[in-house]
Design an enzyme around this catalytic site. Structure first.
Site, PDB file in Angstrom:
ATOM      1  N   ARG A 132      21.570  12.097  12.231  1.00 29.26           N
ATOM      2  CA  ARG A 132      21.751  10.669  12.438  1.00 29.26           C
ATOM      3  C   ARG A 132      22.526  10.073  11.269  1.00 29.26           C
ATOM      4  O   ARG A 132      22.280  10.438  10.104  1.00 29.26           O
ATOM      5  CB  ARG A 132      20.393   9.946  12.528  1.00 29.26           C
ATOM      6  CG  ARG A 132      19.765   9.994  13.906  1.00 29.26           C
ATOM      7  CD  ARG A 132      20.575   9.184  14.925  1.00 29.26           C
ATOM      8  NE  ARG A 132      20.054   9.251  16.271  1.00 29.26           N
ATOM      9  CZ  ARG A 132      20.391  10.159  17.200  1.00 29.26           C
ATOM     10  NH1 ARG A 132      21.269  11.090  16.937  1.00 29.26           N
ATOM     11  NH2 ARG A 132      19.863  10.101  18.407  1.00 29.26           N
TER      12      ARG A 132
ATOM     13  N   GLU B 281      28.779   3.464  14.815  1.00 31.83           N
ATOM     14  CA  GLU B 281      29.391   4.261  15.883  1.00 31.83           C
ATOM     15  C   GLU B 281      29.824   3.350  17.029  1.00 31.83           C
ATOM     16  O   GLU B 281      28.984   2.652  17.586  1.00 31.83           O
ATOM     17  CB  GLU B 281      28.397   5.304  16.402  1.00 31.83           C
ATOM     18  CG  GLU B 281      28.058   6.368  15.372  1.00 31.83           C
ATOM     19  CD  GLU B 281      27.165   7.481  15.912  1.00 31.83           C
ATOM     20  OE1 GLU B 281      26.884   7.505  17.124  1.00 31.83           O
ATOM     21  OE2 GLU B 281      26.746   8.328  15.111  1.00 31.83           O
TER      22      GLU B 281
ATOM     23  N   HIS C  49      30.123  12.167  17.462  1.00 29.14           N
ATOM     24  CA  HIS C  49      28.765  12.335  18.006  1.00 29.14           C
ATOM     25  C   HIS C  49      28.771  13.287  19.215  1.00 29.14           C
ATOM     26  O   HIS C  49      28.391  12.916  20.321  1.00 29.14           O
ATOM     27  CB  HIS C  49      28.181  10.964  18.390  1.00 29.14           C
ATOM     28  CG  HIS C  49      26.675  10.957  18.403  1.00 29.14           C
ATOM     29  ND1 HIS C  49      25.933   9.895  17.976  1.00 29.14           N
ATOM     30  CD2 HIS C  49      25.758  11.890  18.801  1.00 29.14           C
ATOM     31  CE1 HIS C  49      24.636  10.150  18.116  1.00 29.14           C
ATOM     32  NE2 HIS C  49      24.515  11.366  18.616  1.00 29.14           N
TER      33      HIS C  49
HETATM   34  P1  NAD Z   1      12.387  17.310  15.452  1.00 32.29           P
HETATM   35  O1  NAD Z   1      11.490  16.136  15.562  1.00 32.29           O
HETATM   36  O2  NAD Z   1      12.106  18.517  16.256  1.00 32.29           O
HETATM   37  O3  NAD Z   1      12.493  17.767  13.917  1.00 32.29           O
HETATM   38  C1  NAD Z   1      12.668  16.868  12.877  1.00 32.29           C
HETATM   39  C2  NAD Z   1      11.948  17.436  11.675  1.00 32.29           C
HETATM   40  O4  NAD Z   1      12.257  16.611  10.553  1.00 32.29           O
HETATM   41  C3  NAD Z   1      10.422  17.429  11.829  1.00 32.29           C
HETATM   42  O5  NAD Z   1       9.918  18.745  11.688  1.00 32.29           O
HETATM   43  C4  NAD Z   1       9.959  16.521  10.710  1.00 32.29           C
HETATM   44  O6  NAD Z   1       8.746  16.918  10.116  1.00 32.29           O
HETATM   45  C5  NAD Z   1      11.123  16.643   9.731  1.00 32.29           C
HETATM   46  N1  NAD Z   1      11.130  15.593   8.725  1.00 32.29           N
HETATM   47  C6  NAD Z   1      10.644  14.326   8.812  1.00 32.29           C
HETATM   48  N2  NAD Z   1      10.798  13.684   7.636  1.00 32.29           N
HETATM   49  C7  NAD Z   1      11.390  14.566   6.788  1.00 32.29           C
HETATM   50  C8  NAD Z   1      11.801  14.493   5.436  1.00 32.29           C
HETATM   51  N3  NAD Z   1      11.610  13.392   4.702  1.00 32.29           N
HETATM   52  N4  NAD Z   1      12.388  15.583   4.889  1.00 32.29           N
HETATM   53  C9  NAD Z   1      12.570  16.722   5.607  1.00 32.29           C
HETATM   54  N5  NAD Z   1      12.170  16.840   6.901  1.00 32.29           N
HETATM   55  C10 NAD Z   1      11.613  15.784   7.489  1.00 32.29           C
HETATM   56  O7  NAD Z   1      13.862  16.750  15.749  1.00 32.29           O
HETATM   57  P2  NAD Z   1      15.107  17.564  16.332  1.00 32.29           P
HETATM   58  O8  NAD Z   1      15.024  17.579  17.806  1.00 32.29           O
HETATM   59  O9  NAD Z   1      15.250  18.830  15.577  1.00 32.29           O
HETATM   60  O10 NAD Z   1      16.292  16.548  15.952  1.00 32.29           O
HETATM   61  C11 NAD Z   1      16.715  16.411  14.614  1.00 32.29           C
HETATM   62  C12 NAD Z   1      17.706  15.261  14.510  1.00 32.29           C
HETATM   63  O11 NAD Z   1      18.872  15.543  15.277  1.00 32.29           O
HETATM   64  C13 NAD Z   1      17.190  13.914  15.034  1.00 32.29           C
HETATM   65  O12 NAD Z   1      17.657  12.894  14.184  1.00 32.29           O
HETATM   66  C14 NAD Z   1      17.878  13.774  16.393  1.00 32.29           C
HETATM   67  O13 NAD Z   1      18.005  12.436  16.800  1.00 32.29           O
HETATM   68  C15 NAD Z   1      19.219  14.401  16.063  1.00 32.29           C
HETATM   69  N6  NAD Z   1      20.018  14.854  17.203  1.00 32.29           N
HETATM   70  C16 NAD Z   1      21.355  14.636  17.137  1.00 32.29           C
HETATM   71  C17 NAD Z   1      22.161  15.093  18.159  1.00 32.29           C
HETATM   72  C18 NAD Z   1      23.635  14.835  18.124  1.00 32.29           C
HETATM   73  O14 NAD Z   1      24.230  14.655  19.169  1.00 32.29           O
HETATM   74  N7  NAD Z   1      24.280  14.830  16.986  1.00 32.29           N
HETATM   75  C19 NAD Z   1      21.599  15.774  19.258  1.00 32.29           C
HETATM   76  C20 NAD Z   1      20.217  16.001  19.273  1.00 32.29           C
HETATM   77  C21 NAD Z   1      19.424  15.530  18.232  1.00 32.29           C
HETATM   78  C1  MLT Z   2      20.295  12.648  20.889  1.00 35.17           C
HETATM   79  O1  MLT Z   2      19.527  12.033  20.143  1.00 35.17           O
HETATM   80  O2  MLT Z   2      19.899  13.260  21.881  1.00 35.17           O
HETATM   81  C2  MLT Z   2      21.736  12.664  20.528  1.00 35.17           C
HETATM   82  O3  MLT Z   2      22.110  11.582  19.800  1.00 35.17           O
HETATM   83  C3  MLT Z   2      22.655  13.022  21.607  1.00 35.17           C
HETATM   84  C4  MLT Z   2      23.162  11.968  22.549  1.00 35.17           C
HETATM   85  O4  MLT Z   2      24.198  11.385  22.288  1.00 35.17           O
HETATM   86  O5  MLT Z   2      22.581  11.749  23.589  1.00 35.17           O
END
Ligand code: NAD
Ligand code: MLT
Length: 339
Positions: free
Chosen positions: A256, A285, A306
């Site tokens: 993010r 964004e 993104h």
């Molecule tokens: P998740 O909830 O499975 O994992 C996140 C982890 O971060 C958790 O294990 C949590 O304990 C840890 N965390 C919380 N605070 C922390 C800190 N201070 N230091 C270190 N770790 C910490 O989430 P996920 O499904 O793996 O997603 C991770 C990120 O990716 C989210 O922000 C999600 O929105 C983003 N994401 C982005 C895209 C994209 O299109 N770029 C797609 C999917 C998800």
């Molecule tokens: C998400 O949180 O799933 C990602 O930001 C991906 C999206 O754009 O949907």
């Protein structure tokens, strides 16, 4: 009621001493983002009235959702308090994706509106983009490609480095972070990481050396963040942490915008403290501010709009998952996959 990693929970009420799963009455559903067509198809097949229109202004959106019980979004639609307050029949907001940052969950909860998401549906896609960016950074793939397209043959300028033996720090060892770790291990990287809720033992079982952040900074050649954007992770990578890193450290953010302080990173790129950055997500964004555009245009920055979840597989998966959740909550006795 929300939180956790996609576990199946049930909405229940106690009726005459018996626990009964409760159905949410949903007839009309509005989809306001480019969610894969399989979502609308499944919902129509299940008997719902579905309309999909994208790129609406807030005013247009409010007009469209006057008589709908459910709204489905991806990340473009901002489901603010003002939107929730102007939709008298709204009972459910579904996010075809992981993060719910574009939805005012607190306001929704206060109004009794359920927020659903599809955690995990796009994790592999986000993980694979992260791995691609690590490799692209190591081998200058985008700049080498651009240079050749512009008619140059700069083999020396784009000399890269091997990943074998380098250290990758994974901050956030949840769904995506741990998949990244396992794949980058195959390149011969040492994986270190931090996550407040993952024990050193379970990290070790994934081949990750869990460490505290102060230990991580001077060891990492590459740092990739996979946390949610919460107060504790805002500017997790900042001027102070960059100063503690190895000179030339490379930073990747497919999580993010805001977890990495873009202004601090730009300064570190300019003076060489940071050797490269690959960024998929931004504080703004689409980015419009001059300073952010300067950051994106920096020669050592690889920037993508993104794209983490933008694969056919992930988009189909999240579309189907959110449709299935809506279908299940509209039927009495069904379970519900939670946020
Ligand atoms: P998740 O909830 O499975 O994992 C996140 C982890 O971060 C958790 O294990 C949590 O304990 C840890 N965390 C919380 N605070 C922390 C800190 N201070 N230091 C270190 N770790 C910490 O989430 P996920 O499904 O793996 O997603 C991770 C990120 O990716 C989210 O922000 C999600 O929105 C983003 N994401 C982005 C895209 C994209 O299109 N770029 C797609 C999917 C998800
Ligand atoms: C998400 O949180 O799933 C990602 O930001 C991906 C999206 O754009 O949907």
């Amino acid at each position: 009621w929300s939180s956790g990693g996609g576990s199946v929970i049930k909405l229940r009420y106690l009726a005459l001493g018996q626990q009964t799963a409760m159905a949410i009455p949903v007839k009309k559903i509005f989809i306001s983002d480019a969610v894969h067509e399989s979502c609308a198809e499944l919902l129509r097949d299940a008997g719902f009235e579905v309309e999909q229109k994208t790129k609406l202004t807030e005013e247009q959106l409010i007009k469209e959702i006057q008589d709908v019980e459910a709204l489905i979004v991806r990340s473009e639609t901002k489901v603010k308090n003002s939107v929730l307050n102007s939709a008298p029949k709204l009972r459910v907001v579904g996010r075809a994706g992981t993060g719910v940052d574009n939805i005012d969950v607190e306001a929704a909860t206060k109004k009794g509106i359920i927020v659903l998401n599809t955690p995990g549906g796009n994790s592999i896609s986000a993980c694979e983009l992260t791995c691609a960016l690590v490799v692209a950074l190591a081998r200058n793939v985008p700049s080498g490609c651009q240079s050749l397209k512009e008619g140059r043959w700069d083999r020396k300028l784009y000399t890269g480095e091997e990943l074998l033996g380098k250290t990758l720090a994974v901050l956030g060892l949840g769904r995506i972070g741990r998949e990244v770790a396992s794949r980058m291990k195959a390149f011969g990287m040492r994986i270190i990481g931090f996550d407040p809720i993952v024990s050193a033992e379970s990290a070790a079982a994934l081949g990750i050396d869990k460490m505290d952040l102060p230990e991580i900074w001077p060891l990492a050649d590459y740092i990739t963040v996979h946390t949610p954007l919460i107060p504790q992770t805002k500017n997790l990578i900042n001027e102070d942490s960059l100063n503690k890193c190895k000179p030339g450290v490379k930073v990747i953010n497919v999580a993010r915008g805001g977890i990495v302080d873009e202004k601090a990173l730009l300064e570190a790129l300019k003076d060489g403290r940071c050797g490269g950055a690959a960024i998929d997500v931004f504080t703004e964004e689409p980015p419009k501010s001059e300073w952010l555009l300067e950051f994106i245009k920096h020669p050592k920055v690889i920037a993508t709009p993104h794209l983490g979840a933008s694969t056919v597989e992930a988009q189909t998966r999240v579309a189907v998952e959110i449709a299935e959740q809506l279908i299940s909550i509209a039927k009495p006795g069904e379970g519900l996959a939670g946020v």
